[in-house]
Write a protein that holds these residues in place. Structure first.
Motif, PDB file in Angstrom:
ATOM      1  N   THR A   1       4.236  13.077  28.246  1.00  0.00           N
ATOM      2  CA  THR A   1       3.008  12.674  27.454  1.00  0.00           C
ATOM      3  C   THR A   1       1.925  13.461  27.803  1.00  0.00           C
ATOM      4  O   THR A   1       1.862  13.996  28.790  1.00  0.00           O
ATOM      5  CB  THR A   1       2.588  11.308  28.064  1.00  0.00           C
ATOM      6  OG1 THR A   1       1.964  11.253  29.273  1.00  0.00           O
ATOM      7  CG2 THR A   1       3.485  10.087  27.911  1.00  0.00           C
TER       8      THR A   1
ATOM      9  N   ARG B   1      -0.861  12.352  20.777  1.00  0.00           N
ATOM     10  CA  ARG B   1      -1.450  11.718  19.821  1.00  0.00           C
ATOM     11  C   ARG B   1      -1.434  12.199  18.412  1.00  0.00           C
ATOM     12  O   ARG B   1      -1.397  11.786  17.254  1.00  0.00           O
ATOM     13  CB  ARG B   1      -2.795  11.013  20.447  1.00  0.00           C
ATOM     14  CG  ARG B   1      -3.554  10.088  19.393  1.00  0.00           C
ATOM     15  CD  ARG B   1      -4.863   9.867  20.202  1.00  0.00           C
ATOM     16  NE  ARG B   1      -5.645  10.676  20.511  1.00  0.00           N
ATOM     17  CZ  ARG B   1      -6.682  10.589  21.171  1.00  0.00           C
ATOM     18  NH1 ARG B   1      -7.444   9.296  21.400  1.00  0.00           N
ATOM     19  NH2 ARG B   1      -7.692  11.573  21.658  1.00  0.00           N
ATOM     20  N   ASP B   2      -1.974  13.681  18.554  1.00  0.00           N
ATOM     21  CA  ASP B   2      -2.194  14.321  17.329  1.00  0.00           C
ATOM     22  C   ASP B   2      -0.910  14.873  16.774  1.00  0.00           C
ATOM     23  O   ASP B   2      -0.287  15.883  17.512  1.00  0.00           O
ATOM     24  CB  ASP B   2      -3.119  15.367  17.712  1.00  0.00           C
ATOM     25  CG  ASP B   2      -3.715  16.215  16.285  1.00  0.00           C
ATOM     26  OD1 ASP B   2      -2.686  16.870  15.445  1.00  0.00           O
ATOM     27  OD2 ASP B   2      -4.879  16.199  16.268  1.00  0.00           O
TER      28      ASP B   2
ATOM     29  N   GLN C   1       5.597  10.871  18.725  1.00  0.00           N
ATOM     30  CA  GLN C   1       3.943  10.700  18.503  1.00  0.00           C
ATOM     31  C   GLN C   1       3.644   9.138  19.440  1.00  0.00           C
ATOM     32  O   GLN C   1       4.518   8.324  19.511  1.00  0.00           O
ATOM     33  CB  GLN C   1       3.667  10.422  17.265  1.00  0.00           C
ATOM     34  CG  GLN C   1       2.215  10.226  16.828  1.00  0.00           C
ATOM     35  CD  GLN C   1       1.661  10.217  15.445  1.00  0.00           C
ATOM     36  OE1 GLN C   1       2.581  10.087  14.665  1.00  0.00           O
ATOM     37  NE2 GLN C   1       0.594  10.522  15.348  1.00  0.00           N
ATOM     38  N   ILE C   2       2.723   9.213  20.112  1.00  0.00           N
ATOM     39  CA  ILE C   2       2.172   8.341  21.008  1.00  0.00           C
ATOM     40  C   ILE C   2       0.633   8.196  21.335  1.00  0.00           C
ATOM     41  O   ILE C   2       0.078   9.502  21.566  1.00  0.00           O
ATOM     42  CB  ILE C   2       2.939   8.366  22.496  1.00  0.00           C
ATOM     43  CG1 ILE C   2       2.632   6.923  23.183  1.00  0.00           C
ATOM     44  CG2 ILE C   2       2.794   9.563  23.184  1.00  0.00           C
ATOM     45  CD1 ILE C   2       3.451   6.794  24.297  1.00  0.00           C
ATOM     46  N   ASP C   3      -0.134   7.086  21.085  1.00  0.00           N
ATOM     47  CA  ASP C   3      -1.340   7.059  21.367  1.00  0.00           C
ATOM     48  C   ASP C   3      -1.396   6.089  22.486  1.00  0.00           C
ATOM     49  O   ASP C   3      -1.234   4.910  22.404  1.00  0.00           O
ATOM     50  CB  ASP C   3      -2.148   6.504  20.093  1.00  0.00           C
ATOM     51  CG  ASP C   3      -3.522   6.522  20.367  1.00  0.00           C
ATOM     52  OD1 ASP C   3      -3.988   6.423  21.735  1.00  0.00           O
ATOM     53  OD2 ASP C   3      -4.249   6.156  19.471  1.00  0.00           O
TER      54      ASP C   3
ATOM     55  N   THR D   1      -3.797   4.561  23.868  1.00  0.00           N
ATOM     56  CA  THR D   1      -4.930   3.177  23.539  1.00  0.00           C
ATOM     57  C   THR D   1      -4.354   2.490  22.721  1.00  0.00           C
ATOM     58  O   THR D   1      -5.250   1.466  22.214  1.00  0.00           O
ATOM     59  CB  THR D   1      -6.033   3.923  23.170  1.00  0.00           C
ATOM     60  OG1 THR D   1      -6.007   4.491  21.911  1.00  0.00           O
ATOM     61  CG2 THR D   1      -6.621   5.279  24.022  1.00  0.00           C
ATOM     62  N   ASP D   2      -3.052   2.612  22.102  1.00  0.00           N
ATOM     63  CA  ASP D   2      -2.666   1.715  21.049  1.00  0.00           C
ATOM     64  C   ASP D   2      -1.304   1.207  21.429  1.00  0.00           C
ATOM     65  O   ASP D   2      -0.270   2.008  21.441  1.00  0.00           O
ATOM     66  CB  ASP D   2      -2.530   2.580  19.760  1.00  0.00           C
ATOM     67  CG  ASP D   2      -1.815   1.689  18.805  1.00  0.00           C
ATOM     68  OD1 ASP D   2      -1.478   0.392  18.837  1.00  0.00           O
ATOM     69  OD2 ASP D   2      -2.225   2.362  17.586  1.00  0.00           O
TER      70      ASP D   2
ATOM     71  N   SER E   1       1.405   1.723  19.191  1.00  0.00           N
ATOM     72  CA  SER E   1       2.087   3.093  19.316  1.00  0.00           C
ATOM     73  C   SER E   1       3.016   3.217  20.244  1.00  0.00           C
ATOM     74  O   SER E   1       3.898   4.023  20.129  1.00  0.00           O
ATOM     75  CB  SER E   1       1.128   4.224  19.115  1.00  0.00           C
ATOM     76  OG  SER E   1       1.233   5.406  19.430  1.00  0.00           O
TER      77      SER E   1
ATOM     78  N   ALA F   1      -0.462  12.177  30.263  1.00  0.00           N
ATOM     79  CA  ALA F   1      -1.578  12.067  29.649  1.00  0.00           C
ATOM     80  C   ALA F   1      -2.647  11.353  30.287  1.00  0.00           C
ATOM     81  O   ALA F   1      -2.343  10.394  31.129  1.00  0.00           O
ATOM     82  CB  ALA F   1      -1.310  11.032  28.503  1.00  0.00           C
TER      83      ALA F   1
ATOM     84  N   VAL G   1      -6.553   4.426  29.250  1.00  0.00           N
ATOM     85  CA  VAL G   1      -5.405   5.622  28.930  1.00  0.00           C
ATOM     86  C   VAL G   1      -4.596   5.701  30.575  1.00  0.00           C
ATOM     87  O   VAL G   1      -3.547   5.578  30.461  1.00  0.00           O
ATOM     88  CB  VAL G   1      -5.919   6.828  28.610  1.00  0.00           C
ATOM     89  CG1 VAL G   1      -5.005   7.991  28.694  1.00  0.00           C
ATOM     90  CG2 VAL G   1      -6.577   6.596  27.374  1.00  0.00           C
TER      91      VAL G   1
ATOM     92  N   GLY H   1      -2.586   2.168  29.296  1.00  0.00           N
ATOM     93  CA  GLY H   1      -1.759   2.638  28.610  1.00  0.00           C
ATOM     94  C   GLY H   1      -0.293   3.065  29.129  1.00  0.00           C
ATOM     95  O   GLY H   1       0.604   2.956  28.735  1.00  0.00           O
TER      96      GLY H   1
END
Length: 236
Positions: A8, A34-35, A57-59, A61-62, A65, A87, A111, A115
């Motif tokens: 991550t 994330r981006d 893709q991974i966020d 905070t979500d 996701s 991350a 995070v 997360g």
């Protein structure tokens, strides 16, 4: 058997260098970011160097996701045997306890702890099934022993506390894996120049920081429940 690793925060900094070093050892690397644009660019750079890589893709905070990323890995990369939770975010790198804003503390925990907790819970069964390894990337300042006894303390309560909580998570996970071939441990690479600290002077290179993480992740030894730095076991 194909070796698959998920890293991550792998589109830049230590995370990208971890991915590059693993790719150089023959791992298929799943680049978590994330981006999407930056994540795909990192994958293309690794492929240009002759490595096998894909973007996930991974966020952190979500929650949705995280669930989607874990579902993608379970469905498409069933052989995952290495998860490196790299991350992270600093909060505001508060100067002291009194200077810490609650929102910055919450941002760091979202995070660095929550997360990462969600992702670990999602992927732990697969890592256990594949007798694999989870590495929670840590910091010297996660160690209460270091904070109490070192003269070189950065009293960044928002960031430090979130990483100390992550240490508690590492221990809880390691107890669950005691009778398993799988393992989880934490690694602090040491003070490294990254965007997280504004590429502060005096830090080691990203390459050297990543080397510490990759070294322990791939040495084939049992480190379950340990916090490790470049010199070995580091007091919690």
């Amino acid at each position: 058997m194909e070796k698959i690793a998920f890293v991550t925060g792998a589109n830049k900094g230590i995370g990208f260098e971890v991915a590059r070093q693993l790719g150089g050892q023959g791992w298929k690397v799943l680049v978590g970011a994330r981006d999407a644009e930056k994540g795909h660019a990192a994958v293309e750079e690794l492929k240009a160097q002759g490595m096998e890589a894909s973007f996930v893709q991974i966020d952190l905070t979500d929650g949705s996701s995280i669930e989607q990323a874990a579902s993608t890995i379970r469905n498409e990369y069933r052989g995952l045997s290495l998860l490196i939770n790299n991350a992270g975010m600093p909060g505001a790198f508060s100067a002291s306890f009194s200077a810490t804003a609650e929102q910055d503390l919450r941002n760091a925990f979202e995070v660095n702890f929550f997360g990462t907790f969600r992702l670990n819970q999602q992927l732990l069964p697969l890592i256990r099934e594949n007798q694999g390894t989870i590495v929670n990337v840590s910091t010297d300042m996660a160690s209460l022993n270091f904070m109490q006894n070192s003269p070189f303390v950065l009293n960044c309560f928002d960031y430090n506390a979130s990483k100390t909580a992550s240490s508690a998570m590492t221990l809880a996970m390691s107890i669950e894996l005691r009778d398993s071939e799988a393992q989880v441990f934490a690694v602090t690479p040491g003070f490294t120049k990254t965007d997280l600290n504004g590429n502060a002077e005096g830090g080691q290179s990203k390459e050297d920081g990543a080397k510490v993480i990759v070294g322990y992740a791939t040495d084939g030894l049992r480190h379950n429940g340990e916090l490790l730095d470049a010199n070995g076991v580091y007091a919690w």
